[in-house]
Design a protein around this motif. Structure first.
Motif, mmCIF file in Angstrom:
data_model
loop_
_atom_site.group_PDB
_atom_site.id
_atom_site.type_symbol
_atom_site.label_atom_id
_atom_site.label_comp_id
_atom_site.label_asym_id
_atom_site.label_seq_id
_atom_site.Cartn_x
_atom_site.Cartn_y
_atom_site.Cartn_z
ATOM 1 N N TYR A 1 0.894 -1.153 0.000
ATOM 2 C CA TYR A 1 0.000 0.000 0.000
ATOM 3 C C TYR A 1 0.938 1.209 0.000
ATOM 4 O O TYR A 1 1.775 1.334 0.895
ATOM 5 C CB TYR A 1 -0.887 0.037 1.237
ATOM 6 C CG TYR A 1 -2.040 -0.924 1.231
ATOM 7 C CD1 TYR A 1 -3.078 -0.793 2.147
ATOM 8 C CD2 TYR A 1 -2.123 -1.974 0.309
ATOM 9 C CE1 TYR A 1 -4.159 -1.676 2.167
ATOM 10 C CE2 TYR A 1 -3.195 -2.859 0.316
ATOM 11 C CZ TYR A 1 -4.202 -2.702 1.253
ATOM 12 O OH TYR A 1 -5.264 -3.574 1.267
ATOM 13 N N ARG A 13 3.208 0.653 3.194
ATOM 14 C CA ARG A 13 2.715 -0.280 4.213
ATOM 15 C C ARG A 13 2.670 -1.656 3.575
ATOM 16 O O ARG A 13 2.062 -1.832 2.523
ATOM 17 C CB ARG A 13 1.344 0.140 4.708
ATOM 18 C CG ARG A 13 0.905 -0.584 5.956
ATOM 19 C CD ARG A 13 -0.543 -0.287 6.290
ATOM 20 N NE ARG A 13 -0.840 1.113 6.481
ATOM 21 C CZ ARG A 13 -0.598 1.792 7.589
ATOM 22 N NH1 ARG A 13 -0.042 1.184 8.611
ATOM 23 N NH2 ARG A 13 -0.927 3.063 7.684
ATOM 24 N N VAL A 34 1.328 -5.149 3.280
ATOM 25 C CA VAL A 34 0.137 -5.901 3.660
ATOM 26 C C VAL A 34 0.409 -7.377 3.392
ATOM 27 O O VAL A 34 0.493 -7.818 2.244
ATOM 28 C CB VAL A 34 -1.084 -5.426 2.858
ATOM 29 C CG1 VAL A 34 -2.328 -6.188 3.273
ATOM 30 C CG2 VAL A 34 -1.291 -3.938 3.078
ATOM 31 N N GLY A 83 -6.077 -8.114 6.605
ATOM 32 C CA GLY A 83 -6.174 -7.687 7.988
ATOM 33 C C GLY A 83 -4.858 -7.644 8.712
ATOM 34 O O GLY A 83 -4.803 -7.284 9.890
ATOM 35 N N SER A 84 -3.774 -7.973 8.043
ATOM 36 C CA SER A 84 -2.477 -7.957 8.703
ATOM 37 C C SER A 84 -1.539 -7.075 7.914
ATOM 38 O O SER A 84 -1.217 -7.361 6.766
ATOM 39 C CB SER A 84 -1.906 -9.374 8.792
ATOM 40 O OG SER A 84 -0.586 -9.340 9.306
ATOM 41 N N ALA A 85 -1.091 -6.003 8.536
ATOM 42 C CA ALA A 85 -0.220 -5.082 7.827
ATOM 43 C C ALA A 85 0.796 -4.494 8.785
ATOM 44 O O ALA A 85 0.530 -4.351 9.972
ATOM 45 C CB ALA A 85 -1.027 -3.964 7.190
ATOM 46 N N GLN A 95 3.486 -1.419 10.019
ATOM 47 C CA GLN A 95 3.350 0.012 10.188
ATOM 48 C C GLN A 95 3.873 0.754 8.967
ATOM 49 O O GLN A 95 4.661 0.237 8.190
ATOM 50 C CB GLN A 95 4.121 0.461 11.440
ATOM 51 C CG GLN A 95 3.630 -0.163 12.726
ATOM 52 C CD GLN A 95 2.265 0.327 13.130
ATOM 53 O OE1 GLN A 95 1.648 1.137 12.436
ATOM 54 N NE2 GLN A 95 1.763 -0.146 14.249
ATOM 55 N N LEU A 96 3.443 1.981 8.847
ATOM 56 C CA LEU A 96 3.859 2.833 7.742
ATOM 57 C C LEU A 96 5.354 3.134 7.853
ATOM 58 O O LEU A 96 5.837 3.507 8.925
ATOM 59 C CB LEU A 96 3.048 4.114 7.809
ATOM 60 C CG LEU A 96 2.741 4.890 6.546
ATOM 61 C CD1 LEU A 96 2.044 4.021 5.526
ATOM 62 C CD2 LEU A 96 1.889 6.101 6.871
ATOM 63 N N PHE A 137 -1.106 7.161 16.699
ATOM 64 C CA PHE A 137 0.331 6.935 16.701
ATOM 65 C C PHE A 137 1.047 8.228 17.073
ATOM 66 O O PHE A 137 0.534 9.316 16.841
ATOM 67 C CB PHE A 137 0.832 6.513 15.314
ATOM 68 C CG PHE A 137 0.097 5.347 14.708
ATOM 69 C CD1 PHE A 137 -0.993 5.561 13.889
ATOM 70 C CD2 PHE A 137 0.525 4.056 14.934
ATOM 71 C CE1 PHE A 137 -1.661 4.491 13.316
ATOM 72 C CE2 PHE A 137 -0.135 2.979 14.361
ATOM 73 C CZ PHE A 137 -1.232 3.198 13.546
ATOM 74 N N TYR A 164 4.813 10.093 16.250
ATOM 75 C CA TYR A 164 6.029 10.081 15.442
ATOM 76 C C TYR A 164 6.960 11.198 15.891
ATOM 77 O O TYR A 164 6.529 12.218 16.434
ATOM 78 C CB TYR A 164 5.700 10.318 13.963
ATOM 79 C CG TYR A 164 5.081 9.141 13.242
ATOM 80 C CD1 TYR A 164 3.724 8.869 13.376
ATOM 81 C CD2 TYR A 164 5.851 8.323 12.423
ATOM 82 C CE1 TYR A 164 3.144 7.795 12.705
ATOM 83 C CE2 TYR A 164 5.274 7.252 11.739
ATOM 84 C CZ TYR A 164 3.926 7.002 11.894
ATOM 85 O OH TYR A 164 3.360 5.944 11.220
ATOM 86 N N LEU A 221 8.516 6.323 13.828
ATOM 87 C CA LEU A 221 7.419 5.958 14.717
ATOM 88 C C LEU A 221 7.951 5.719 16.120
ATOM 89 O O LEU A 221 8.883 4.914 16.307
ATOM 90 C CB LEU A 221 6.723 4.699 14.195
ATOM 91 C CG LEU A 221 5.551 4.167 15.013
ATOM 92 C CD1 LEU A 221 4.412 5.182 15.044
ATOM 93 C CD2 LEU A 221 5.055 2.842 14.447
ATOM 94 N N GLU A 250 8.181 1.245 19.668
ATOM 95 C CA GLU A 250 9.100 0.753 18.648
ATOM 96 C C GLU A 250 10.499 0.619 19.260
ATOM 97 O O GLU A 250 10.799 1.173 20.319
ATOM 98 C CB GLU A 250 9.127 1.708 17.463
ATOM 99 C CG GLU A 250 7.781 1.823 16.765
ATOM 100 C CD GLU A 250 7.281 0.518 16.188
ATOM 101 O OE1 GLU A 250 8.030 -0.111 15.396
ATOM 102 O OE2 GLU A 250 6.150 0.111 16.523
ATOM 103 N N TYR A 262 -6.258 1.601 6.129
ATOM 104 C CA TYR A 262 -4.827 1.882 6.203
ATOM 105 C C TYR A 262 -4.423 3.305 5.839
ATOM 106 O O TYR A 262 -3.252 3.594 5.748
ATOM 107 C CB TYR A 262 -4.050 0.895 5.339
ATOM 108 C CG TYR A 262 -4.327 -0.550 5.723
ATOM 109 C CD1 TYR A 262 -4.814 -1.446 4.799
ATOM 110 C CD2 TYR A 262 -4.099 -0.978 7.018
ATOM 111 C CE1 TYR A 262 -5.069 -2.757 5.160
ATOM 112 C CE2 TYR A 262 -4.362 -2.283 7.382
ATOM 113 C CZ TYR A 262 -4.845 -3.174 6.451
ATOM 114 O OH TYR A 262 -5.091 -4.471 6.810
ATOM 115 N N GLN A 298 -3.709 7.031 6.655
ATOM 116 C CA GLN A 298 -3.257 7.624 7.897
ATOM 117 C C GLN A 298 -3.164 9.136 7.757
ATOM 118 O O GLN A 298 -2.672 9.641 6.740
ATOM 119 C CB GLN A 298 -1.878 7.046 8.251
ATOM 120 C CG GLN A 298 -1.657 6.828 9.714
ATOM 121 C CD GLN A 298 -0.438 5.988 10.002
ATOM 122 O OE1 GLN A 298 -0.302 4.844 9.552
ATOM 123 N NE2 GLN A 298 0.464 6.542 10.788
#
Lengths: 117, 115
Positions: free
Chosen positions: A32, A94, A96, A100-102, A104-105, B33, B35, B45, B58, B102, B104
């Protein structure tokens, strides 16, 4: 692991000319991809994203980006640059792995775009 | 998209002191979050703020240095404790919203200078 690279710290372009800000990524699953812009003394503003579908995505302020899976790239483009586009641009990814599982950015190092009048 | 505000917008603090930064969102969000953006650097992060439980930190960040609270779905705080000049950075709150996969969003940031 996921990573994103912005190979150019600085991009200069004349007003009215097309601009490109480069971004390449590395993921183990499906990417993503996002572009953000940061103006001086401001937070990050969301520009556009690629999740799935058409490889060319359009975003705010006339920006667009092209997803290229074979080259693992997601370059930001604009046909005609404005002086007001001068800012710091961040590419982010990101990873993936499953539905449903990804992860962090993860952000690139940023590219300072300067549009010269 | 969610509208995010942060307080204070900037501060100058003396070393050894602590500063608490507040993040308020105008709608309920899934995740929050924190940062850090050091001068001339990208975003790193610090932690994910979990509602009603301890934040998830983290690598390289610890609760004693950066305690975080999230009492509800729209509010979180980050404290920078026992500050040193190396803590001078922009601290940004970020959220993901229910139903927006997703994507943000970021607050305006808090610019912290430690002298």
């Amino acid at each position: 692991a996921q990573s994103v690279a912005q190979p150019e710290d600085q991009v200069n372009v004349a007003e009215g000319n097309p601009l490109t800000v480069k971004c390449t990524y590395s993921v183990s699953g499906n990417p993503y991809l996002f572009w953000y812009v940061q103006y001086p003394n401001r937070g990050l503003q969301f520009l556009l994203k690629y999740i799935t579908g058409d490889n060319l995505v359009k975003g705010s302020y006339g920006f667009e980006a092209e997803f290229n899976k074979s080259q693992t790239s997601f370059h930001l483009k604009k046909p005609s640059a404005l002086v007001s586009d001068s800012a710091l641009y961040f590419c982010a990814v990101r990873d993936v792995i499953t539905s449903g599982s990804a992860r962090q950015l993860t952000f690139g190092s940023g590219t300072q775009l300067t549009v010269l009048p | 998209s969610a509208v995010i505000s942060q307080k204070p917008s900037r501060d100058i603090c003396q070393r050894g002191t602590s500063l608490t930064i507040q993040c308020q969102v105008d709608s309920q969000v899934t995740m929050m979050f924190w940062y850090r953006q050091q001068p001339g650097q990208s975003l790193t992060l610090i932690a994910t703020a979990n509602q009603g439980s301890e934040a998830t930190y983290e690598s390289g960040f610890v609760i004693d240095k950066f305690p975080i609270s999230r009492p509800n779905l729209t509010f979180s705080t980050l404290t920078v404790s026992n500050m040193s000049p190396e803590d001078s950075s922009i601290y940004l709150c970020s959220v993901t919203q229910f139903g927006i996969t997703y994507e943000q969003y970021f607050g305006p940031g808090t610019r912290l200078t430690v002298t």
